[in-house]
Design a protein around this motif. Structure first.
Motif, short mmCIF file in Angstrom:
data_model
loop_
_atom_site.label_atom_id
_atom_site.label_comp_id
_atom_site.label_asym_id
_atom_site.label_seq_id
_atom_site.Cartn_x
_atom_site.Cartn_y
_atom_site.Cartn_z
N THR A 66 -7.56 38.29 13.51
CA THR A 66 -6.91 39.21 14.44
C THR A 66 -7.78 39.28 15.70
O THR A 66 -9.01 39.16 15.63
CB THR A 66 -6.77 40.63 13.84
N VAL A 110 -9.38 29.37 4.35
CA VAL A 110 -10.50 30.31 4.45
C VAL A 110 -10.08 31.64 3.81
O VAL A 110 -10.70 32.11 2.85
CB VAL A 110 -10.88 30.57 5.93
N ILE A 111 -8.99 32.21 4.33
CA ILE A 111 -8.58 33.57 3.98
C ILE A 111 -8.07 33.63 2.53
O ILE A 111 -7.45 32.68 2.04
CB ILE A 111 -7.45 34.01 4.95
N SER A 143 -2.40 27.35 6.83
CA SER A 143 -1.50 26.48 7.59
C SER A 143 -1.45 25.10 6.95
O SER A 143 -2.50 24.56 6.57
CB SER A 143 -1.98 26.35 9.04
N THR A 167 -10.01 39.67 7.24
CA THR A 167 -10.97 39.95 8.31
C THR A 167 -12.41 39.92 7.79
O THR A 167 -13.35 39.67 8.56
CB THR A 167 -10.63 41.31 8.96
C1 FAD Z 1 0.26 31.81 12.08
C2 FAD Z 1 -0.96 32.01 11.22
C3 FAD Z 1 -1.71 30.89 10.79
C4 FAD Z 1 -2.83 31.07 9.96
N1 FAD Z 1 -3.50 29.95 9.49
C5 FAD Z 1 -4.54 30.12 8.62
C6 FAD Z 1 -5.21 28.99 8.06
O1 FAD Z 1 -4.91 27.82 8.38
N2 FAD Z 1 -6.21 29.20 7.16
C7 FAD Z 1 -6.56 30.47 6.77
O2 FAD Z 1 -7.46 30.60 5.95
N3 FAD Z 1 -5.94 31.56 7.28
C8 FAD Z 1 -4.95 31.42 8.19
N4 FAD Z 1 -4.31 32.53 8.72
C9 FAD Z 1 -4.73 33.86 8.26
C10 FAD Z 1 -5.42 34.71 9.32
O3 FAD Z 1 -6.69 34.18 9.62
C11 FAD Z 1 -5.47 36.15 8.79
O4 FAD Z 1 -4.15 36.62 8.69
C12 FAD Z 1 -6.31 37.03 9.66
O5 FAD Z 1 -7.67 36.65 9.62
C13 FAD Z 1 -6.20 38.52 9.25
O6 FAD Z 1 -6.43 38.68 7.88
P1 FAD Z 1 -5.41 39.56 7.02
O7 FAD Z 1 -4.04 39.07 7.32
O8 FAD Z 1 -5.87 39.54 5.60
O9 FAD Z 1 -5.51 41.03 7.61
P2 FAD Z 1 -6.58 42.15 7.20
O10 FAD Z 1 -7.95 41.59 7.15
O11 FAD Z 1 -6.09 42.86 5.98
O12 FAD Z 1 -6.51 43.15 8.43
C14 FAD Z 1 -5.47 44.14 8.57
C15 FAD Z 1 -5.79 44.96 9.82
O13 FAD Z 1 -7.02 45.70 9.65
C16 FAD Z 1 -7.99 45.34 10.64
N5 FAD Z 1 -9.30 45.22 9.96
C17 FAD Z 1 -9.53 44.65 8.76
N6 FAD Z 1 -10.85 44.72 8.44
C18 FAD Z 1 -11.46 45.32 9.47
C19 FAD Z 1 -12.82 45.67 9.73
N7 FAD Z 1 -13.81 45.40 8.87
N8 FAD Z 1 -13.11 46.29 10.90
C20 FAD Z 1 -12.13 46.57 11.79
N9 FAD Z 1 -10.82 46.27 11.59
C21 FAD Z 1 -10.49 45.64 10.44
C22 FAD Z 1 -7.50 44.00 11.21
O14 FAD Z 1 -7.92 43.79 12.58
C23 FAD Z 1 -5.97 44.11 11.07
O15 FAD Z 1 -5.44 44.80 12.18
C24 FAD Z 1 -3.22 32.38 9.56
C25 FAD Z 1 -2.48 33.49 10.03
C26 FAD Z 1 -1.39 33.32 10.83
C27 FAD Z 1 -0.62 34.53 11.28
#
Ligand code: FAD
Length: 415
Positions: free
Chosen positions: A403, A142-143, A188, A149
């Motif tokens: 998150t 997805v991401i 993942s 986010t």
């Molecule tokens: C162990 C693990 C397994 C995972 N497995 C998968 C998977 O199988 N498939 C997949 O696609 N992804 C997966 N992920 C990814 C995960 O879904 C993302 O890391 C998560 O959604 C956060 O996105 P980001 O890391 O880009 O952080 P960002 O979106 O950059 O966020 C950074 C910070 O800013 C805050 N923030 C960002 N935008 C906003 C907003 N609009 N309003 C308020 N606060 C905001 C967030 O809460 C966070 O604290 C996995 C992550 C982990 C750690």
């Protein structure tokens, strides 16, 4: 452990399912998860000779991957009741949070494929059900590098602006689509997967509202998989990028096209969105198990460690830490189970409950693991004890699948 189990009324079948999963968790997941966690290079986790593949094979030999898959394809259908499934999943988390997620995500594309009427696509689900060697592995991309986010908050009104359009794009081409783009290193099973259920943009003008889902095998021309990600927690869980360059897929692989998405948006209240409720229900269950395992490690250590002439569990401050943690774990397990039972039995499910349960379980796992590390004193910081690993695994879970803050914001409007 010495405290009682509140499950006084499980059937023999439910007890057997729970006990089988506990054995698998403690004989396979726990020791192999610890061994995989210690590997410095995540490529060694992905290596076909690693313990990861033993775990996948044993899980499949036990038939645990057949739960929720249709009986006419060889799955267990409704023969595993939801409570047994909850008890099994909680135990898998108890053994190793990262491996439990890997095993579950491995089935993601096939749960969609089993719903298809197309023989080729249904065949993928059948192949997965029959595979005990770990040759067929799913992932759920997805991401993206520039949209994390954004995907979690994608249903919000303003996310329909074109500036939020995802990077991964599918363009209609004759009787199919051409796909271009990249998924983030967080996927993942990303570098070991053979199939994916992937979210992508179908109309960039509609930003996050113009997205769909396709399922596809990952050996099509133009697809490449990145290097395994080196990270802080859940190191036994393989993760990595996916790249798509002019990849053609037939239209039937697009299981959620724009028309379907718009129909769904028109009838949905959002509070029942399967994309939020399903994965978060799984996360809540797994990390309730992780929280429970942290508590038990603390109680065990506090019973063995002598300071001041007595086992440290006899000191007031340790007693209070154990009791507060016990209270938190039992509360998280209760909500996780209540949410699981609702979302497994009632359509449409409830996203606010799933998110509340996911945040509670993951935060409880983290807080309890931190308190139990304190109970271990200096030993808690060493690799001799698994509490520091449980703490790292729990830390990752507060970001995993969205998150906790992002998820909370995405469903708060439905209260
Ligand atoms: C162990 C693990 C397994 C995972 N497995 C998968 C998977 O199988 N498939 C997949 O696609 N992804 C997966 N992920 C990814 C995960 O879904 C993302 O890391 C998560 O959604 C956060 O996105 P980001 O890391 O880009 O952080 P960002 O979106 O950059 O966020 C950074 C910070 O800013 C805050 N923030 C960002 N935008 C906003 C907003 N609009 N309003 C308020 N606060 C905001 C967030 O809460 C966070 O604290 C996995 C992550 C982990 C750690």
């Amino acid at each position: 452990m010495t405290y009682v189990d509140l499950d006084y009324n499980l059937t023999d079948a439910q007890k057997a399912a729970r006990d089988m999963a506990r054995r698998f968790a403690m004989e396979e997941l726990r020791p192999k998860g610890i061994a995989l966690d210690k590997l410095a290079d995540p490529a060694d986790v992905a290596d076909k000779g690693s313990e990861l593949w033993d775990v996948i094979r044993t899980y499949r030999e036990l038939g645990l991957h057949k739960r929720d898959m249709p009986e006419d394809l060889g799955g267990l259908g409704n023969t595993t009741d939801p409570l047994s499934s909850y008890l099994i999943n909680e135990q898998l988390g108890y053994g190793d949070g990262g491996l439990a997620i890997s095993l579950s995500v491995a089935g993601a594309p096939f749960r969609y494929a089993a719903l298809s009427e197309d023989p080729e696509i249904r065949g993928w689900a059948e192949d997965y059900i029959n595979d005990t060697s770990g040759e067929i592995i799913g992932c759920w991309p997805v991401i993206e590098p520039d949209h994390g986010t954004d995907w979690v908050l994608g249903a919000e009104e303003h996310m329909g602006d074109k500036k939020f359009a995802p990077q991964m794009r599918a363009v209609k081409d004759g009787d199919g689509y051409i796909i271009n783009g990249q998924k983030a290193a967080w996927v993942s099973n990303g570098t070991i997967a053979t199939h994916a259920a992937m979210h992508l943009s179908l109309d960039p003008e509609q930003g996050m509202h113009g997205t769909g889902i396709c399922i596809l095998p990952l050996d099509l021309p133009g697809i490449s998989q990145g290097k395994p990600l080196n990270k802080h927690g859940q190191r036994a869980l393989n993760q990595g990028e996916l790249f798509f360059e002019d990849v053609f897929i037939p239209a039937k692989y697009m299981i959620m096209n724009l028309e379907m998405v718009h129909t769904m948006r028109a009838v949905s209240t959002g509070a029942d969105s399967g994309a939020i409720a399903g994965p978060n229900t799984g996360m809540a269950t797994t990390f309730a198990g992780v929280a429970w395992s942290a508590l038990d490690e603390g109680i065990k250590y506090a019973s063995e460690r002598i300071q001041g002439g007595v086992p440290i569990r006899e000191h007031q401050n340790i007693k209070l830490k154990l009791m507060r943690s016990f209270q938190a774990v039992e509360a998280a397990r209760s909500l996780a189970r209540r949410n699981y039972m609702y979302n497994a039995n009632v359509q449409p499910g409830s996203s606010p409950h799933a998110v509340a349960a996911k945040a509670l379980s993951t935060e409880t796992a983290f807080n309890v693991a931190s308190e139990m590390l304190q109970v271990h004193g200096g030993n808690g910081l060493t690799k001799e004890y698994c509490i520091e690993k449980i703490l790292r695994d729990a830390r990752a879970s507060m970001i995993e699948d969205g998150t906790n803050e992002g998820l909370m914001l995405s469903v708060a409007q439905y209260l």
